[in-house]
Structures are given as C-alpha cells and as structure tokens.
Design an enzyme around this catalytic site. Structure first.
Site, short mmCIF file in Angstrom:
data_model
loop_
_atom_site.label_atom_id
_atom_site.label_comp_id
_atom_site.label_asym_id
_atom_site.label_seq_id
_atom_site.Cartn_x
_atom_site.Cartn_y
_atom_site.Cartn_z
N LYS A 354 0.86 -1.18 0.00
CA LYS A 354 0.00 0.00 0.00
C LYS A 354 0.90 1.24 0.00
O LYS A 354 1.67 1.44 0.94
CB LYS A 354 -0.89 0.01 1.24
CG LYS A 354 -1.89 -1.14 1.30
CD LYS A 354 -2.70 -1.08 2.59
CE LYS A 354 -3.61 -2.29 2.73
NZ LYS A 354 -4.72 -2.28 1.77
N ARG A 431 -9.59 -12.14 1.83
CA ARG A 431 -10.43 -13.20 1.28
C ARG A 431 -9.73 -14.55 1.30
O ARG A 431 -10.39 -15.59 1.37
CB ARG A 431 -10.88 -12.83 -0.14
CG ARG A 431 -9.75 -12.69 -1.13
CD ARG A 431 -10.18 -11.94 -2.38
NE ARG A 431 -10.47 -10.55 -2.08
CZ ARG A 431 -11.00 -9.69 -2.96
NH1 ARG A 431 -11.30 -10.10 -4.18
NH2 ARG A 431 -11.23 -8.45 -2.62
#
Length: 571
Positions: A354, A431
C-alpha cells in the site's frame, strides 16, 4: 455541584456547575429501579485483559494506560420532567414538537409546562438559538440552577438511530458541562406503543453509554468521565424495560470491546493478543463458551494453505486461528450459527504494498474490524445467554507483511477444500484468510454463516463510509440480517451477487484468481468467498470496510456487534 430542579429553576439563585508459504498446493484435500452499567475498558486493571497486560517488548515501548471502569447507574422513572432533580436535562424534540402558537408559545404540552416553570426563558432562548427540532440540531441552555439541552429529532423520531443520536448528544452535553446526574426525555410520546417506548429507552441508554465512552488508553493525560447516573423519563417502568436496558448494557460492553480492539495499534494488538482475548472471553463465560486456538502447525495439518500463505511473512507475529463456541447446557434443539470475522491485525499489502496517501496504510490496524465485532458479539452473548442457539465465533488472525518467506504475486495457494487460487495481488489477502475460515465454519455443521470483513475499498465507493454492504444468494437470510440491523440502528444495504462477474475471476493456471480486473470489486470479492461455502449452508457476507471506522471522530465504531447479537437472538 448544583442540581437541576425544573420547578424552581427560575427562582433559584445562580450556582456554578462543574464545567473517554508456504503455499500448500501439494496438499490436496477432499472436496423505580436502577442498576449499575459497568463498562470495562480493554486495558482495565480490574479486567486484566491481554491488551493491557502484554508483557513482552512492543515497538516503541508503548503500553496502554490503566483506567478504572466507569459505571453509569441507569434508571427508567416515571418522575415528571418538571419535578426531576439533577445537573442536566436533555429533551428530544421533533420539528412538530417545536411548533408555536400565534403568541410564539410552545404548543407541545411538555415544553409548554417546562417553559411556564422557567417564566418563558426556554421559549425565548430556543428562539434566539434558532432551534427548530431539525435532525442534528442541539442547543445547550444554562439557566439559574442547571442546564437544559434541546436535541433535534427531525420530522419524526421513529428509528433507533434517532434515539441513539439523542443519547449521544446528551452524553456530549454532560461531558462539556461535567454533569454527574442527567435525565433524558422525549417532548412527545404520542403514537409510541408500549413496545416502542421500551425500545426507545434502550436506544437512548445505548447512545448515552457509547457517547460517554472515550478510549484514552494511549494518551499521556486524559480526563475521566464525570457521568454517574442517567434517568430515562416518561417511557415507562417495570421489568420489561429493565430487561431491555440490561440488554443494552451487554451489547454496549461488546461494542466497547470491539472499539478498543480496533483502536489499539498493531504493535499492541497482534494475532497472539487476539487469541488471548478470546481465551479471556471463554474463561469469563466458561459455563457456556469454550475455546480452541490453533497454531500454524495445527492449521497446516488442516491444509489451510490460503490462510497460512498470507501469514507466512510475519515471522515475528505468527498466526493464530481462533474458534470460540457458545452453547448453553439446555437440552432443547439449537440452531447452529457461525460468525466469521476477518482478523488481519495489520495489512501492509504485502509485495503489492500500500503506497501513497490514498492507501490509508496508517489505518490498517482496523483490518481486523470484522474479528473485533465477532469477539464483541461473543462477549455480549456470554452475558445474554440465549438458550436456543449454538454459535461458533471464528477468526483467522494474522498479519500481512513483507519478507523473504512471504507470499508473492503469482503464487498459487490451495485452500483446505482443495480449490487453488492464483494470487495476482497480495493486497487482496483478507479473502484468502476467510476462505479457510469459511471452510472450517462449514465443517462445524452450522446452518447459517455471517462473515464480516473490511474486504474492499470498492464498497466504500458504492455506499460511502457509513453503510455496510450485504451479499447473499439467500433472500430469507438477507431479510433476517436487514431486520436485525434496522432494530440495532446500524446501516447496511443489500448488494447484488452478479454471477456473470465470476468469469473475470477465473485463472489460466488455477481455479481462480484472488482479485478481479476492474470494476465491481465488492461483488467479485463476495463471489470469491462464495466458492468456499457449502451449498447447503445459508451464508451472508458483510463488507464493513466503511463503517468500522469514523474519520470524523478518528476512532473505531464497534460496528457490527449490535446487528450480530440481534440476529443471533432472532434465530
């Protein structure tokens, strides 16, 4: 401290008031009464929770301050507003309640009576402050002998959110005036059924308690809340309203736990700390809650390749798979439910790091907001003790970091049901952890699953920062969760499960990729999770990336706890 006695406000003399990777591809598996309202902070000396008691060195040598658990005594009373004595009276008024006659006097009987006791000062002061009862309006008026806070409820006050806001405004007014004893009343209860009054009282109590809470564990200096008591006037008394307010107490305790877990930075709350917090909950409610914590080796035996691939880089903070089970010892048939929370105690993004101001990497401590809600719900249900449900609370806790051992873009990992995933983006890691957690939940024989995850930024593009997205192929379950959220005053919106989008998630070398190529990211994220849920199990995914955190307050919200608890109790 002065006390507010409305009947003598005008006549009393002025007095001063006191102004909170291992890639496990090779492992293929088979397919007038009152009561105390204790709020125990995560770092409380009394509670000895792990976040406060952490013994090892932490980055920056930061340790939370100790604080005593504040107590608010809450009572539902039938005392007339003009006879109540205390420091601050908060009145919730709709726009209709603020209507005036040709002489600019209140038409509302309660406001009319109150204004009469104050010799017209309330009417004059509210006019001067342009208070009209609009939602979001509030004005704090100081009179000789005490304070009155008028809080706008909008065109009507028909939702828990309105009463939460009333309670929060009352708490804010109490904080600013350092009030110890406050009361909250509605200008009008016309049209409210007995049940609605009880629910309104509970929502007001929730607003006051959560509005009074301040997480000061990491401040060098802080002021403690002075609030000691809350009287809820004019909404009834008796055992039913007592039970409902007590319910609010337990839910608030769970919400506060959720807030504290998310607020605490990643150098304080690690996967090990989350596991210890789960153990603490099980220890506190040992007659109804059991705990099983799996380490990396045990997860490897269960072939949790997707989860362990994410955790591989964080060699200093290894993963812990948390499983709590709530079950009362009654013999009646129980509905088996599972609550699964994403538990990334920090998400750097991995090799897809990020970067840039928009990445919000500094807020990635909140990537375990789903886990915090699940643990908060476990705490609340441990107190409430519903008898007709068996609830499994599941968190695959880990960090997503960068190291030579870490998961790389292009790696193929295998989940515990044998499905293979090409990792085309290491920042779509949540996920992967949820895949093995959902498989594990299904293996417990549950009938219904809700998972909560700060899964995508795409859901915030669609719904903004305050609303969660709900995804499920099951209409009945969707209706259940929407109803529970509405009753709890939490905002969510059902989103489509557009199956045609799954084509974009197919890999050329594995069963699937973990991140779609473009738009509809929240939908493709939900479709990914669906691949790991048994068809016979009802499942709903809540993408809570927005509402777990308030940018305005720069604090966690505890979102999800209230809805989860309400949903469990309705099963």
């Amino acid at each position: 401290m002065a006390t507010l006695r409305v009947s003598s406000l005008f006549a009393s003399s002025s007095s001063s008031l006191h102004s909170n990777p291992s890639v496990f591809t090779k492992y293929q598996s088979s397919p007038k009464w009152a009561f105390s309202f204790p709020v125990t902070p995560l770092c409380s000396k009394r509670s000895k929770r792990i976040v406060h008691c952490i013994a090892g060195d932490t980055l920056g040598l930061t340790r939370p301050n100790e604080s005593d658990a504040p107590k608010i005594s809450i009572g539902a009373k039938d005392t007339a507003v003009v006879q109540w004595q205390g420091d601050l009276l908060a009145i919730g008024a709709t726009e209709n309640d603020m209507a005036r006659d040709e002489n600019s006097k209140f038409k509302n009987p309660l406001l009319q009576q109150l204004d009469s006791e104050l010799n017209g000062l309330l009417s004059a002061a509210s006019s001067e402050e342009d208070f009209s009862g609009k939602s979001g309006q509030s004005v704090n008026l100081r009179f000789p002998g005490g304070r009155i806070s008028l809080v706008g409820l909008g065109s009507s006050a028909s939702s828990p959110t309105s009463y939460h806001s009333l309670g929060q405004a009352a708490a804010a007014a109490a904080r600013s005036s350092q009030a110890r004893n406050i009361a909250v009343a509605l200008a009008s209860t016309d049209g409210l059924s007995a049940e609605s009054k009880i629910n309104s009282a509970s929502a007001i109590a929730t607003g006051v308690v959560l509005g009074s809470f301040e997480d000061n564990r990491f401040r060098s200096e802080s002021k403690k809340s002075t609030l000691e008591s809350l009287d809820i006037l004019g909404l009834g008394t008796g055992p039913e309203i007592e039970r409902k307010i007590k319910y609010a107490e337990h839910v608030c305790a769970g919400v506060i736990l959720g807030r504290e877990l998310v607020n605490a930075p990643a150098n304080i709350v690690t996967p090990a700390v989350l596991a210890e917090e789960a153990k603490k909950i099980a220890s506190t409610y040992s007659d109804v809650i059991s705990v099983n914590i799996l380490d990396a080796e045990q997860c490897k035996e269960l072939k949790m390749g997707a989860y362990l691939a994410v955790a591989a880089a964080a060699t200093e903070n290894p993963p812990y798979f948390i499983h709590l089970c709530f079950k009362t010892p009654t013999k009646e048939r129980k509905t088996k439910l599972a609550l699964v929370g994403k538990g990334l105690t920090f998400d750097s993004g991995g090799y897809n790091l990020k970067v840039g101001a928009g990445s919000r990497i500094e807020l990635m401590k909140n990537d375990m907001g789903g886990a915090a809600a699940v643990l908060g719900a476990a705490k609340a249900l441990g107190e409430i003790r519903p008898s007709r449900v068996e609830v499994h609370f599941i968190v695959a806790a880990c960090e997503n970091m960068i190291s030579a051992e870490g998961m790389r873009p292009g790696d193929i990992v295998t989940a515990s049901n044998g499905k293979t995933i090409e990792v085309n983006n290491t920042d779509a890691e949540g996920r992967l952890t949820l895949a093995d957690a959902l498989i594990y939940a299904c293996n417990q024989g549950v009938e219904k699953i809700i998972d909560l995850a700060t899964l995508t930024g795409a859901i915030m593009v669609a719904l903004g920062p305050s609303v969660a997205g709900a995804f499920t192929p099951n209409d009945g379950l969707a209706n259940e969760v929407v109803a529970a959220a509405e009753a709890s005053g939490e905002k969510l919106w059902r989103m489509p499960m557009e199956e045609s989008y799954w084509e974009s998630m197919k890999s050329g070398v594995a069963d699937m990729i973990n991140l779609g190529p473009g738009n509809g990211g929240a939908i493709t994220g939900a479709l990914f999770l669906k691949q790991f849920v048994d068809e016979k199990v009802q499942w709903l995914h809540l993408d809570v990336a927005g509402p777990v955190w308030s940018d305005e307050k720069k604090n966690a919200t505890g979102y999800g706890v209230s809805t989860l608890v309400e949903w469990v109790l309705r099963n």
